[in-house]
Design an enzyme around this catalytic site. Structure first.
Site, PDB file in Angstrom:
ATOM      1  N   LYS A   1      20.073 -13.442 -19.327  1.00 12.74           N
ATOM      2  CA  LYS A   1      20.700 -12.994 -18.076  1.00 12.74           C
ATOM      3  C   LYS A   1      20.155 -13.806 -16.887  1.00 12.74           C
ATOM      4  CE  LYS A   1      23.196 -10.004 -17.474  1.00 12.74           C
ATOM      5  NZ  LYS A   1      24.684  -9.911 -17.506  1.00 12.74           N
TER       6      LYS A   1
ATOM      7  N   THR B   1      20.889  -7.813 -14.107  1.00 19.32           N
ATOM      8  CA  THR B   1      19.936  -6.737 -14.370  1.00 19.32           C
ATOM      9  C   THR B   1      18.633  -6.961 -13.616  1.00 19.32           C
ATOM     10  OG1 THR B   1      18.556  -5.820 -16.124  1.00 19.32           O
ATOM     11  CG2 THR B   1      19.306  -8.060 -16.453  1.00 19.32           C
ATOM     12  N   ASP B   2      17.920  -5.863 -13.355  1.00 24.78           N
ATOM     13  CA  ASP B   2      16.591  -6.000 -12.738  1.00 24.78           C
ATOM     14  C   ASP B   2      15.590  -6.646 -13.693  1.00 24.78           C
ATOM     15  OD1 ASP B   2      16.402  -3.846 -14.493  1.00 24.78           O
ATOM     16  OD2 ASP B   2      15.544  -2.443 -13.024  1.00 24.78           O
ATOM     17  N   GLU B   3      15.936  -6.698 -14.981  1.00 22.38           N
ATOM     18  CA  GLU B   3      14.987  -7.222 -15.968  1.00 22.38           C
ATOM     19  C   GLU B   3      14.701  -8.715 -15.794  1.00 22.38           C
ATOM     20  OE1 GLU B   3      15.685  -6.101 -19.977  1.00 22.38           O
ATOM     21  OE2 GLU B   3      16.403  -4.111 -19.432  1.00 22.38           O
TER      22      GLU B   3
ATOM     23  N   PHE C   1      30.320  -0.083 -21.747  1.00 22.68           N
ATOM     24  CA  PHE C   1      29.846   1.109 -21.034  1.00 22.68           C
ATOM     25  C   PHE C   1      30.088   1.016 -19.522  1.00 22.68           C
ATOM     26  CE2 PHE C   1      25.639   2.652 -19.104  1.00 22.68           C
ATOM     27  CZ  PHE C   1      26.162   3.880 -18.702  1.00 22.68           C
TER      28      PHE C   1
ATOM     29  N   THR D   1      33.567  -6.455 -29.122  1.00 18.89           N
ATOM     30  CA  THR D   1      32.453  -6.569 -30.064  1.00 18.89           C
ATOM     31  C   THR D   1      32.081  -5.160 -30.515  1.00 18.89           C
ATOM     32  OG1 THR D   1      30.714  -6.253 -28.403  1.00 18.89           O
ATOM     33  CG2 THR D   1      31.557  -8.507 -28.686  1.00 18.89           C
TER      34      THR D   1
ATOM     35  N   TYR E   1      17.037 -11.121 -24.269  1.00 21.65           N
ATOM     36  CA  TYR E   1      18.138 -10.593 -23.447  1.00 21.65           C
ATOM     37  C   TYR E   1      17.946 -10.935 -21.973  1.00 21.65           C
ATOM     38  CZ  TYR E   1      20.499  -7.240 -20.417  1.00 21.65           C
ATOM     39  OH  TYR E   1      21.206  -6.672 -19.383  1.00 21.65           O
TER      40      TYR E   1
HETATM   41  P1  NAD Z   1      27.883  -3.031 -23.223  1.00 22.97           P
HETATM   42  O1  NAD Z   1      27.129  -3.686 -24.338  1.00 22.97           O
HETATM   43  O2  NAD Z   1      28.154  -1.568 -23.283  1.00 22.97           O
HETATM   44  O3  NAD Z   1      29.294  -3.748 -23.035  1.00 22.97           O
HETATM   45  C1  NAD Z   1      29.459  -5.136 -23.088  1.00 22.97           C
HETATM   46  C2  NAD Z   1      30.964  -5.436 -23.179  1.00 22.97           C
HETATM   47  O4  NAD Z   1      31.139  -6.864 -23.185  1.00 22.97           O
HETATM   48  C3  NAD Z   1      31.630  -4.906 -24.450  1.00 22.97           C
HETATM   49  O5  NAD Z   1      32.863  -4.300 -24.138  1.00 22.97           O
HETATM   50  C4  NAD Z   1      31.834  -6.150 -25.295  1.00 22.97           C
HETATM   51  O6  NAD Z   1      32.930  -6.058 -26.191  1.00 22.97           O
HETATM   52  C5  NAD Z   1      32.043  -7.222 -24.234  1.00 22.97           C
HETATM   53  N1  NAD Z   1      31.707  -8.578 -24.710  1.00 22.97           N
HETATM   54  C6  NAD Z   1      30.549  -8.971 -25.313  1.00 22.97           C
HETATM   55  N2  NAD Z   1      30.602 -10.282 -25.609  1.00 22.97           N
HETATM   56  C7  NAD Z   1      31.799 -10.742 -25.142  1.00 22.97           C
HETATM   57  C8  NAD Z   1      32.434 -12.002 -25.136  1.00 22.97           C
HETATM   58  N3  NAD Z   1      31.842 -13.081 -25.675  1.00 22.97           N
HETATM   59  N4  NAD Z   1      33.654 -12.111 -24.566  1.00 22.97           N
HETATM   60  C9  NAD Z   1      34.271 -11.023 -24.025  1.00 22.97           C
HETATM   61  N5  NAD Z   1      33.730  -9.794 -24.022  1.00 22.97           N
HETATM   62  C10 NAD Z   1      32.513  -9.658 -24.575  1.00 22.97           C
HETATM   63  O7  NAD Z   1      27.084  -3.422 -21.914  1.00 22.97           O
HETATM   64  P2  NAD Z   1      26.781  -2.571 -20.590  1.00 22.97           P
HETATM   65  O8  NAD Z   1      25.576  -1.768 -20.793  1.00 22.97           O
HETATM   66  O9  NAD Z   1      28.031  -1.946 -20.132  1.00 22.97           O
HETATM   67  O10 NAD Z   1      26.391  -3.769 -19.593  1.00 22.97           O
HETATM   68  C11 NAD Z   1      27.402  -4.454 -18.866  1.00 22.97           C
HETATM   69  C12 NAD Z   1      26.761  -5.492 -17.970  1.00 22.97           C
HETATM   70  O11 NAD Z   1      25.849  -4.855 -17.080  1.00 22.97           O
HETATM   71  C13 NAD Z   1      25.946  -6.541 -18.710  1.00 22.97           C
HETATM   72  O12 NAD Z   1      26.171  -7.783 -18.097  1.00 22.97           O
HETATM   73  C14 NAD Z   1      24.513  -6.093 -18.541  1.00 22.97           C
HETATM   74  O13 NAD Z   1      23.625  -7.187 -18.583  1.00 22.97           O
HETATM   75  C15 NAD Z   1      24.567  -5.469 -17.165  1.00 22.97           C
HETATM   76  N6  NAD Z   1      23.590  -4.421 -16.880  1.00 22.97           N
HETATM   77  C16 NAD Z   1      23.470  -3.331 -17.711  1.00 22.97           C
HETATM   78  C17 NAD Z   1      22.581  -2.311 -17.404  1.00 22.97           C
HETATM   79  C18 NAD Z   1      22.445  -1.083 -18.279  1.00 22.97           C
HETATM   80  O14 NAD Z   1      21.622  -0.214 -17.990  1.00 22.97           O
HETATM   81  N7  NAD Z   1      23.225  -0.929 -19.349  1.00 22.97           N
HETATM   82  C19 NAD Z   1      21.798  -2.413 -16.249  1.00 22.97           C
HETATM   83  C20 NAD Z   1      21.928  -3.548 -15.429  1.00 22.97           C
HETATM   84  C21 NAD Z   1      22.836  -4.520 -15.753  1.00 22.97           C
HETATM   85  O1  TDX Z   2      14.878   4.913 -29.125  1.00 18.32           O
HETATM   86  C1  TDX Z   2      14.387   4.437 -28.102  1.00 18.32           C
HETATM   87  N1  TDX Z   2      13.151   4.875 -27.685  1.00 18.32           N
HETATM   88  C2  TDX Z   2      12.550   4.418 -26.554  1.00 18.32           C
HETATM   89  O2  TDX Z   2      11.430   4.849 -26.227  1.00 18.32           O
HETATM   90  C3  TDX Z   2      15.076   3.444 -27.300  1.00 18.32           C
HETATM   91  C4  TDX Z   2      16.421   2.926 -27.734  1.00 18.32           C
HETATM   92  C5  TDX Z   2      14.447   2.990 -26.160  1.00 18.32           C
HETATM   93  N2  TDX Z   2      13.226   3.445 -25.798  1.00 18.32           N
HETATM   94  C6  TDX Z   2      12.627   2.974 -24.530  1.00 18.32           C
HETATM   95  C7  TDX Z   2      12.631   1.481 -24.301  1.00 18.32           C
HETATM   96  C8  TDX Z   2      12.767   1.379 -22.794  1.00 18.32           C
HETATM   97  O3  TDX Z   2      11.474   1.493 -22.187  1.00 18.32           O
HETATM   98  O4  TDX Z   2      13.447   3.523 -23.499  1.00 18.32           O
HETATM   99  C9  TDX Z   2      13.584   2.602 -22.403  1.00 18.32           C
HETATM  100  C10 TDX Z   2      15.062   2.290 -22.186  1.00 18.32           C
HETATM  101  O5  TDX Z   2      15.512   1.548 -23.311  1.00 18.32           O
HETATM  102  P1  TDX Z   2      17.001   0.927 -23.400  1.00 18.32           P
HETATM  103  O6  TDX Z   2      17.996   2.012 -23.253  1.00 18.32           O
HETATM  104  O7  TDX Z   2      17.057   0.060 -24.602  1.00 18.32           O
HETATM  105  O8  TDX Z   2      17.080   0.098 -22.034  1.00 18.32           O
HETATM  106  P2  TDX Z   2      16.264  -1.166 -21.461  1.00 18.32           P
HETATM  107  O9  TDX Z   2      15.631  -1.956 -22.532  1.00 18.32           O
HETATM  108  O10 TDX Z   2      15.392  -0.641 -20.348  1.00 18.32           O
HETATM  109  O11 TDX Z   2      17.481  -2.029 -20.847  1.00 18.32           O
HETATM  110  C11 TDX Z   2      18.586  -1.377 -20.183  1.00 18.32           C
HETATM  111  O12 TDX Z   2      18.476  -1.485 -18.779  1.00 18.32           O
HETATM  112  C12 TDX Z   2      18.630  -2.775 -18.229  1.00 18.32           C
HETATM  113  C13 TDX Z   2      19.914  -1.955 -20.637  1.00 18.32           C
HETATM  114  O13 TDX Z   2      20.033  -1.838 -22.050  1.00 18.32           O
HETATM  115  C14 TDX Z   2      20.057  -3.392 -20.203  1.00 18.32           C
HETATM  116  O14 TDX Z   2      21.355  -3.883 -20.544  1.00 18.32           O
HETATM  117  C15 TDX Z   2      19.900  -3.454 -18.706  1.00 18.32           C
HETATM  118  O15 TDX Z   2      19.907  -4.775 -18.286  1.00 18.32           O
END
Ligand code: NAD
Ligand code: TDX
Length: 343
Positions: A163, A132-134, A22, A47, A159
Site C-alpha cells: 500500500k 491505510t494508516d499502516e 467491504f 476475488t 500488505y
Molecule cells: P476487501 O478485501 O473487503 O475488498 C477488496 C475488493 O477489491 C474486493 O471486492 C475484491 O474483489 C476487489 N479486488 C481485489 N483485487 C482486485 C483486482 N485485481 N481488480 C479488481 N478488483 C479487485 O477490502 P476492504 O477492507 O474493503 O479495503 C478496501 C480498501 O480500503 C483497500 O484499499 C484497503 O487497503 C483500504 N483500507 C482498509 C481498511 C480496513 O480496515 N479494512 C482500513 C484502511 C484502508
Molecule cells: O483472529 C484474530 N485475532 C486477533 O487478535 C485476528 C484476525 C486479528 N487479531 C488482531 C490483529 C490486529 O492487531 O486484531 C487486530 C486487527 O486485525 P485485522 O482485522 O486483521 O486488521 P489489521 O491487521 O489491523 O488491518 C486492518 O486495518 C487496516 C485491515 O485489514 C487493513 O486492510 C487496513 O489497512
C-alpha cells in the site's frame, strides 16, 4: 463534465474500483443515499473478498457493475473514459494473507494502482487513492504521538508495504504528470459486509457458531476503530473538497486494544468475558495505530457520525446474526486457513 459549487467539485460518474468488497460496497451505498446527482460504475474482479451480492440492492439506473481486473489496461480503456473520477478501493487487504503469500499483494496493490494511474493520466480523470494508516508502521503503547500526514512511511508487513508503494506512485503521478490526485489513509474499519477473516467479524461469527474467539499475542495491540460509513463520508469530503496532491488521514478517535474490543464483543453477545483462546501472534505484528484527524476536521469540516463504538458494535453483531447466509459459506475455509497457521 465537472464544475465547482460551494460544496466543492461535482462528479457525475465515479468509477469505484473494489466496490464489491467491504468498504467499497459501503461507500457505493453511501453515495447512492447521499449524492443523488452522482452515478457509480463499480469495477471489481470478484476475488474471494468481493461479492456482487454486496451491492445487489443498489444496482440499477445509478449503479452499474463491470466485472474485471484493475490490472487489465485494455479494459480500463473502455471503462475509465466514461467517468470523471476514480475512487480506488480495490486491493488485497488482509495482513495475515500477505504474510502467507505476498505475491498477489504486490501484483494487485502496486501494479494494479499503476495501471489505474496510467488510465487516469491518459483520460485526465480525477483520482482518489484509498490507503491505510499502516503505511506509517506502528507506535509504542506508551508513545503520546499519533500519526500525522507528514510522518515518514515505515510499513511493516507485505500488505502495508504494498500500500505504501502504491501511495508513492500516486504522489509521483501527481507531481510528474499532473494527475489530479489525492490520498486518504484510514484506520481500522468495522461495520456490515466485512469478510470473516478480519478481527471483529471473525470473533462474532465464531461465537455464533459456538467456537471460542481467538486473540493474537498478548492482546494489547491497539487499533483505532472507525465505522465504514464514517470512512465513506470522509472519502467524499476529500474527493470533492480536498486539495490536489494532498494526503488526509481519516480516523474517529477510536483507539482500543484488541482485548478490550474482544471483551466488548463477548459482553454484547451475552458471553463471559474470559470465553476466548490466546493464539500464536502475527509475525511482525504492529503494536499500535493512532490517527490525528485534525487536518480533515479543520480543513474540510468532516466529523464522524458513529461516535459510540459499543452501539456501532451492537448493530454490527446484529447484522452478522441476521446475515448467516452471507458469511456461513466462507466461514469453514477461512478458519481452516487460520488453523493451518496455528491461529
Ligand atoms: P476487501 O478485501 O473487503 O475488498 C477488496 C475488493 O477489491 C474486493 O471486492 C475484491 O474483489 C476487489 N479486488 C481485489 N483485487 C482486485 C483486482 N485485481 N481488480 C479488481 N478488483 C479487485 O477490502 P476492504 O477492507 O474493503 O479495503 C478496501 C480498501 O480500503 C483497500 O484499499 C484497503 O487497503 C483500504 N483500507 C482498509 C481498511 C480496513 O480496515 N479494512 C482500513 C484502511 C484502508
Ligand atoms: O483472529 C484474530 N485475532 C486477533 O487478535 C485476528 C484476525 C486479528 N487479531 C488482531 C490483529 C490486529 O492487531 O486484531 C487486530 C486487527 O486485525 P485485522 O482485522 O486483521 O486488521 P489489521 O491487521 O489491523 O488491518 C486492518 O486495518 C487496516 C485491515 O485489514 C487493513 O486492510 C487496513 O489497512
Amino acid at each position: 463534465m465537472k464544475d465547482m459549487s460551494d460544496e466543492g467539485m461535482k462528479f457525475h460518474c465515479v468509477l469505484v474500483s473494489g466496490g464489491c468488497g467491504f468498504i467499497g460496497s459501503n461507500f457505493v451505498r453511501w453515495v447512492v443515499e447521499h449524492q443523488p446527482d452522482t452515478r457509480v460504475v463499480v469495477l471489481d474482479a470478484l476475488t474471494y473478498a468481493g461479492r456482487l451480492d454486496n451491492i445487489r440492492d443498489v444496482l440499477g439506473d445509478r449503479v452499474s457493475f463491470v466485472h474485471g481486473d484493475i490490472r487489465d489496461a485494455e479494459l480500463l480503456d473502455n471503462v475509465v473514459p466514461g467517468c470523471d473520477a476514480i475512487v480506488h478501493f480495490a486491493a488485497e487487504s488482509h495482513n495475515d494473507n500477505s504474510i502467507a503469500d505476498p505475491g498477489p499483494f504486490v501484483s494487485t496493490n502496486v501494479t494494479g494502482t499503476y495501471r489505474l494511474l496510467e488510465a487516469a493520466r491518459k483520460y485526465d480523470v480525477r483520482f482518489h487513492q484509498i490507503s491505510t494508516d499502516e503505511v506509517y508502521g506502528d507506535l509504542a503503547l506508551d508513545d503520546p504521538a499519533r500519526f500525522v500526514e507528514g510522518r515518514a512511511y515505515n510499513p511493516s508487513s507485505p500488505y502495508s508495504s504494498s500500500k505504501a508503494a502504491a501511495d508513492l506512485l500516486v504522489r509521483a503521478w501527481h507531481r510528474t504528470y499532473g494527475v489530479r490526485a489525492t490520498i486518504s489513509n484510514c484506520s481500522n474499519n468495522y461495520g456490515p459486509y466485512q469478510h470473516v477473516e478480519k478481527f471483529i467479524p471473525r470473533q462474532v461469527t465464531n461465537i455464533l457458531m459456538g467456537v471460542r474467539p481467538k486473540l493474537y499475542g498478548d492482546g494489547l495491540n491497539v487499533r483505532d476503530w472507525i465505522h465504514a460509513q464514517d470512512h465513506s463520508s470522509a472519502v467524499w469530503a476529500v474527493l470533492t473538497r480536498g486539495r490536489l496532491g494532498q494526503t488526509y488521514l481519516i480516523g474517529a478517535d477510536g483507539e482500543r486494544d484488541n482485548l478490550t474490543v474482544l471483551r466488548a464483543i463477548l459482553r454484547v453477545m451475552g458471553r463471559p468475558e474470559d470465553g476466548f483462546d490466546w493464539v500464536r501472534d502475527r509475525p511482525g505484528h504492529d503494536r499500535r495505530y493512532a490517527i490525528d484527524p485534525s487536518k480533515l476536521r479543520t480543513e474540510l469540516g468532516w466529523a464522524p457520525v458513529h461516535t459510540d463504538f459499543e452501539s456501532g458494535l451492537k448493530a454490527t453483531v446484529a447484522w452478522y446474526e441476521s446475515h448467516r447466509g452471507w458469511w456461513m459459506p466462507v466461514k469453514a475455509a477461512t478458519e481452516a486457513k487460520y488453523k493451518a497457521q496455528g491461529q
